[in-house]
Design a protein around this motif. Structure first.
Motif, PDB file in Angstrom:
ATOM      1  N   SER A 126       0.829  -1.201   0.000  1.00  0.00           N
ATOM      2  CA  SER A 126       0.000   0.000   0.000  1.00  0.00           C
ATOM      3  C   SER A 126       0.866   1.255   0.000  1.00  0.00           C
ATOM      4  O   SER A 126       1.949   1.281   0.580  1.00  0.00           O
ATOM      5  CB  SER A 126      -0.917   0.027   1.224  1.00  0.00           C
ATOM      6  OG  SER A 126      -1.860  -1.008   1.137  1.00  0.00           O
ATOM      7  N   LYS A 147       0.382   5.363   0.848  1.00  0.00           N
ATOM      8  CA  LYS A 147      -0.514   6.358   1.432  1.00  0.00           C
ATOM      9  C   LYS A 147       0.007   7.756   1.153  1.00  0.00           C
ATOM     10  O   LYS A 147       1.196   8.011   1.262  1.00  0.00           O
ATOM     11  CB  LYS A 147      -0.637   6.170   2.943  1.00  0.00           C
ATOM     12  CG  LYS A 147      -1.414   4.949   3.345  1.00  0.00           C
ATOM     13  CD  LYS A 147      -1.628   4.932   4.840  1.00  0.00           C
ATOM     14  CE  LYS A 147      -2.481   3.733   5.224  1.00  0.00           C
ATOM     15  NZ  LYS A 147      -2.822   3.753   6.638  1.00  0.00           N
ATOM     16  N   ARG A 148      -0.943   8.645   0.809  1.00  0.00           N
ATOM     17  CA  ARG A 148      -0.621  10.046   0.578  1.00  0.00           C
ATOM     18  C   ARG A 148      -1.732  10.907   1.151  1.00  0.00           C
ATOM     19  O   ARG A 148      -2.904  10.564   1.074  1.00  0.00           O
ATOM     20  CB  ARG A 148      -0.492  10.361  -0.919  1.00  0.00           C
ATOM     21  CG  ARG A 148       0.691   9.684  -1.585  1.00  0.00           C
ATOM     22  CD  ARG A 148       1.994  10.294  -1.073  1.00  0.00           C
ATOM     23  NE  ARG A 148       3.147   9.736  -1.721  1.00  0.00           N
ATOM     24  CZ  ARG A 148       3.939   8.811  -1.198  1.00  0.00           C
ATOM     25  NH1 ARG A 148       3.677   8.310  -0.021  1.00  0.00           N
ATOM     26  NH2 ARG A 148       4.985   8.374  -1.855  1.00  0.00           N
ATOM     27  N   GLU A 149      -1.352  12.054   1.726  1.00  0.00           N
ATOM     28  CA  GLU A 149      -2.343  13.016   2.203  1.00  0.00           C
ATOM     29  C   GLU A 149      -2.622  13.989   1.065  1.00  0.00           C
ATOM     30  O   GLU A 149      -1.699  14.489   0.429  1.00  0.00           O
ATOM     31  CB  GLU A 149      -1.818  13.773   3.418  1.00  0.00           C
ATOM     32  CG  GLU A 149      -2.823  14.749   3.971  1.00  0.00           C
ATOM     33  CD  GLU A 149      -2.344  15.472   5.221  1.00  0.00           C
ATOM     34  OE1 GLU A 149      -2.787  16.612   5.435  1.00  0.00           O
ATOM     35  OE2 GLU A 149      -1.531  14.908   5.968  1.00  0.00           O
ATOM     36  N   MET A 194      -6.855  11.167   3.367  1.00  0.00           N
ATOM     37  CA  MET A 194      -5.805  10.174   3.160  1.00  0.00           C
ATOM     38  C   MET A 194      -6.212   9.295   1.978  1.00  0.00           C
ATOM     39  O   MET A 194      -7.309   8.735   1.963  1.00  0.00           O
ATOM     40  CB  MET A 194      -5.605   9.294   4.390  1.00  0.00           C
ATOM     41  CG  MET A 194      -4.993  10.027   5.572  1.00  0.00           C
ATOM     42  SD  MET A 194      -3.387  10.750   5.242  1.00  0.00           S
ATOM     43  CE  MET A 194      -2.394   9.317   4.961  1.00  0.00           C
ATOM     44  N   THR A 224      -5.184   5.963  -0.076  1.00  0.00           N
ATOM     45  CA  THR A 224      -4.388   4.739  -0.009  1.00  0.00           C
ATOM     46  C   THR A 224      -4.552   3.975  -1.311  1.00  0.00           C
ATOM     47  O   THR A 224      -5.663   3.634  -1.702  1.00  0.00           O
ATOM     48  CB  THR A 224      -4.835   3.842   1.158  1.00  0.00           C
ATOM     49  OG1 THR A 224      -4.774   4.594   2.372  1.00  0.00           O
ATOM     50  CG2 THR A 224      -3.942   2.617   1.279  1.00  0.00           C
ATOM     51  N   SER A 247      -3.588   0.523  -3.100  1.00  0.00           N
ATOM     52  CA  SER A 247      -3.127  -0.826  -2.785  1.00  0.00           C
ATOM     53  C   SER A 247      -3.282  -1.702  -4.019  1.00  0.00           C
ATOM     54  O   SER A 247      -3.945  -1.299  -4.982  1.00  0.00           O
ATOM     55  CB  SER A 247      -3.934  -1.405  -1.615  1.00  0.00           C
ATOM     56  OG  SER A 247      -5.244  -1.717  -2.038  1.00  0.00           O
ATOM     57  N   LYS A 297      -8.590   3.772  -1.671  1.00  0.00           N
ATOM     58  CA  LYS A 297      -9.446   4.152  -0.552  1.00  0.00           C
ATOM     59  C   LYS A 297      -9.186   5.613  -0.243  1.00  0.00           C
ATOM     60  O   LYS A 297      -8.035   6.028  -0.121  1.00  0.00           O
ATOM     61  CB  LYS A 297      -9.143   3.285   0.669  1.00  0.00           C
ATOM     62  CG  LYS A 297     -10.045   3.543   1.848  1.00  0.00           C
ATOM     63  CD  LYS A 297      -9.751   2.552   2.974  1.00  0.00           C
ATOM     64  CE  LYS A 297     -10.704   2.740   4.132  1.00  0.00           C
ATOM     65  NZ  LYS A 297     -10.460   1.769   5.193  1.00  0.00           N
ATOM     66  N   GLU A 304     -14.199   3.304  -0.883  1.00  0.00           N
ATOM     67  CA  GLU A 304     -13.289   2.271  -1.386  1.00  0.00           C
ATOM     68  C   GLU A 304     -13.757   1.826  -2.752  1.00  0.00           C
ATOM     69  O   GLU A 304     -14.944   1.590  -2.956  1.00  0.00           O
ATOM     70  CB  GLU A 304     -13.272   1.050  -0.465  1.00  0.00           C
ATOM     71  CG  GLU A 304     -12.515   1.245   0.815  1.00  0.00           C
ATOM     72  CD  GLU A 304     -12.370  -0.058   1.592  1.00  0.00           C
ATOM     73  OE1 GLU A 304     -11.575  -0.913   1.150  1.00  0.00           O
ATOM     74  OE2 GLU A 304     -13.058  -0.206   2.603  1.00  0.00           O
TER      75      GLU A 304
END
Length: 65
Positions: A9, A11-13, A22, A24, A26, A31, A42
């Motif tokens: 995964s 993740k980035r803000e 956030m 994500t 994957s 998401k 999602e």
């Protein structure tokens, strides 16, 4: 150049209309969740490419209400 295959995964803000979220990415899909929360939107990659993303989004929204 070759693209990097995702096996974990990422993740980035991100900021949407001044609010932090956030994102994500994957291998299963993506998401998007308001920062500090657990529940959000999602979408599975297979739903996105098959055109079922809108249907999946509507179903998820109806189940959470």
């Amino acid at each position: 150049t070759m693209a990097t295959k995702r096996d974990k995964s990422l993740k980035r803000e991100i900021d949407i209309d001044g609010k932090p979220f956030m994102l994500t990415l994957s291998p299963a899909g993506l998401k998007l969740v308001p920062k500090g929360k657990r529940n959000g939107l999602e979408i599975a990659w297979k739903d996105l490419v098959s055109g079922d993303a809108a249907l999946a989004t509507a179903l998820n929204a109806s189940l959470k209400s």
